[in-house]
Enzyme design. Structure first.
Site, mmCIF file in Angstrom:
data_model
loop_
_atom_site.group_PDB
_atom_site.id
_atom_site.type_symbol
_atom_site.label_atom_id
_atom_site.label_comp_id
_atom_site.label_asym_id
_atom_site.label_seq_id
_atom_site.Cartn_x
_atom_site.Cartn_y
_atom_site.Cartn_z
ATOM 1 N N SER A 147 -9.483 0.760 2.876
ATOM 2 C CA SER A 147 -8.670 1.605 2.036
ATOM 3 C C SER A 147 -7.543 0.871 1.326
ATOM 4 O O SER A 147 -6.955 1.413 0.384
ATOM 5 C CB SER A 147 -8.087 2.759 2.847
ATOM 6 O OG SER A 147 -7.222 2.282 3.861
ATOM 7 N N LYS A 195 0.867 -1.189 0.000
ATOM 8 C CA LYS A 195 0.000 0.000 0.000
ATOM 9 C C LYS A 195 0.898 1.232 0.000
ATOM 10 O O LYS A 195 1.928 1.245 0.699
ATOM 11 C CB LYS A 195 -0.855 -0.055 1.268
ATOM 12 C CG LYS A 195 -1.931 0.994 1.399
ATOM 13 C CD LYS A 195 -2.772 0.678 2.649
ATOM 14 C CE LYS A 195 -3.960 1.617 2.798
ATOM 15 N NZ LYS A 195 -4.822 1.226 3.945
ATOM 16 N N SER A 201 -9.668 -1.635 7.009
ATOM 17 C CA SER A 201 -9.070 -1.383 5.693
ATOM 18 C C SER A 201 -8.256 -2.527 5.116
ATOM 19 O O SER A 201 -7.845 -2.458 3.953
ATOM 20 C CB SER A 201 -8.211 -0.114 5.742
ATOM 21 O OG SER A 201 -9.041 1.022 5.772
#
Lengths: 458, 66
Positions: free
Chosen positions: A152, A76, A176
């Site tokens: 996310s 990420k 997330s």
């Protein structure tokens, strides 16, 4: 590439292939497949070539190779990568200098022999559950590109779900890792708060931020988790605990008591989510229902703490560069910065109440089972969705089943099931929740579902 | 605007000013809506929904440690 990480490492170890060949295949897959999905915001193929060459050289010289030798992975884009600007999904970070060093967990993956191929898309500053990023585009669901990947850590889940990489790293403040894992059909581990170091990760909500791996198999997830563990005094929240390795074939001890969470966790579950809980309960031999009565309070506490800490973190930049922030979340961030301190203090107390109640549940059960998301992944652009007759805002509500658990720091493995009640080829995940520091039980319960062939990546 | 957001708007306007934000009235109305959403979810942990016994005084807001 749908090969498991551990299979890749074994093939490299045995000489059947090389890290360089695996990297070439991975690169081709990303270049061909990511155009449609938009998982990657940067690739690091030069670095990857160097890491792969080092692995191949070590094998040639007869060295024994580390557990993830030559395994491609991506992170990420809130993890620092030396030489790459850490975006955290935000345009306001795009002009920041490149990171000087790797995040702690990226360094751990390097030590384990893994080969970093890039940085992955996310909701801006990790504030969202859909990975619809106005600046960097939406990451699409690998099982239906018209749908969101979840967020996310949407890039992290979609890249693994699509088979672009076998492993990725994400973060989970309020769901997330678990929500996108659920939508993209992969396994995800949110460890106990403080288990894994966040050094070198762009923060969102310090008192709720967790980091963890996503993978296509439980064995890969466990191997990555073992590689990531370790003390780090630079992260104040990182527990000073020894590595508690779970191994690659975690087994659920005989007599493990699995409770099915009702109440809040059924009220917010649609038919598909209820169906996957039923499937998992049957495979785990779980028949007893229980309730975390303070779940709504814990969710409220997570909401307040997230708003206050996130709003405070970004206040100065919001004042200076409001127009450059994500339109879908900037007003929520501003509103969060206005939350009165008394609310935050009450939220912390509510958190303690929920945590105490959860510990009491763990006197009766070893593992708790709940859905990871209310339903299938929604369509991109959905402002609202319906759940059990209620119409609710999409971005703020997709984490409603995950928030109460991360609020109290419990370890959770999200496992992807495929309910298919009407031929829909979409996954919905379940959460396998254990007492603090018992990630081994979460992973072992997920392995039961995997062996029963109801939880797997497609 | 609902009654709920109407009642919150003076607080939001004053808090924004205190924090140094400068927004139009239209924009303040939008942020008030967002604040009202947070408040509606937070209500369950705020008085009078929860009495003192349900959320005992634990001293300063505890730093969370599992």
């Amino acid at each position: 590439m749908n090969a498991a990480a551990l299979d890749i490492a074994q093939r490299i170890r045995s000489g059947e292939t090389t890290a360089a060949s695996v990297l070439a295949e991975t690169r081709a897959g990303i270049e061909a497949g990511d155009r449609a999905l938009n998982c990657f915001t940067a690739t690091t193929f030069e670095r990857a070539r160097s890491e792969a060459a080092a692995i191949d050289a070590r094998r040639s010289s007869g060295e024994s190779l580390p557990p993830l030798a030559g395994v491609p992975y991506a992170v990420k884009n809130l993890f620092d990568i030396a030489g790459v600007t850490t975006l955290a999904g935000a345009r306001v970070n795009a002009d920041n200098p490149a990171a000087a060093t790797d995040a702690h967990l990226v360094a751990r993956m390097h030590e384990a022999g893994a080969v970093l191929v890039g940085a992955l898309n996310m909701d801006e500053h990790a504030y969202g559950f859909t990975c619809e990023n106005t600046h960097y585009g939406a990451t699409r669901n690998p099982h239906d590109p018209a749908r969101v990947s979840g967020g996310s850590s949407g890039g992290s889940a979609a890249a693994v779900g699509a088979g672009l990489v076998p492993l990725s790293l994400g973060s989970d403040t309020s769901g997330s890792i678990r929500v996108p894992a659920s939508f993209c059909g992969v396994f995800g581990l949110k460890p106990t708060y403080g288990r894994l170091s966040r050094t070198g990760c762009f923060p969102f909500v310090d008192s709720l931020d967790h980091v963890g791996p996503l993978a296509r198999t439980v064995g890969d997830l466990a191997a990555a988790y073992d590689a990531l563990q370790g003390r780090d005094s630079r992260d104040h929240a990182c527990a000073q605990r020894d590595v508690e390795a779970v191994g690659i074939t975690p087994l659920l001890p005989a007599g493990t008591r699995v409770g099915i969470l009702g109440g809040w966790f059924q009220d917010w579950a649609g038919p598909a989510a209820r169906r996957v809980v039923q499937m998992a309960a049957e495979a785990l031999g779980a028949t007893q229902w229980c309730e975390l009565k303070s779940a709504a309070m814990a969710r409220a506490a997570a909401f307040v703490i997230t708003g206050a800490e996130g709003g405070a973190l970004h206040r100065e930049k919001l004042q200076a560069r409001y127009a450059d922030f994500e339109p879908a979340s900037r007003d929520r961030l501003v509103a969060g910065s206005l939350i009165p301190a008394t609310w935050v203090i009450r939220a912390q107390r509510a958190r303690k109440v929920a945590y105490t109640e959860a510990l009491q549940l763990f006197e009766r059960f070893d593992v708790l089972l709940a859905p990871a998301a209310p339903d299938y992944a929604p369509l991109i652009g959905s402002e609202t969705f319906k759940i059990n007759g209620r119409t609710v805002p999409t971005r703020a509500t997709l984490g409603v089943l995950a928030q109460p658990i991360s609020c109290i720091g419990l370890p959770v493995c999200a496992a992807p099931l495929w309910p298919e009640p009407d031929g829909v080829n979409l996954p919905v995940g379940v959460q396998l929740i254990a007492a603090p520091w018992r990630e081994d039980l979460c992973l072992a319960a997920a392995a039961v579902l995997e062996r029963a062939e109801i939880a797997y990546a497609r | 605007m609902t009654d709920s957001t109407d009642s919150l708007r003076p607080y939001v306007r004053a808090a924004l000013e205190l924090q140094g934000y400068e927004f139009s009235e239209e924009h303040i109305a939008e942020i008030t809506l967002q604040f009202a959403r947070i408040e509606s979810i937070a209500r369950i942990i705020l008085p009078p929904a929860v009495d003192a016994e349900a959320l005992p005084d634990l001293g300063p807001a505890p730093v969370f440690r599992p």
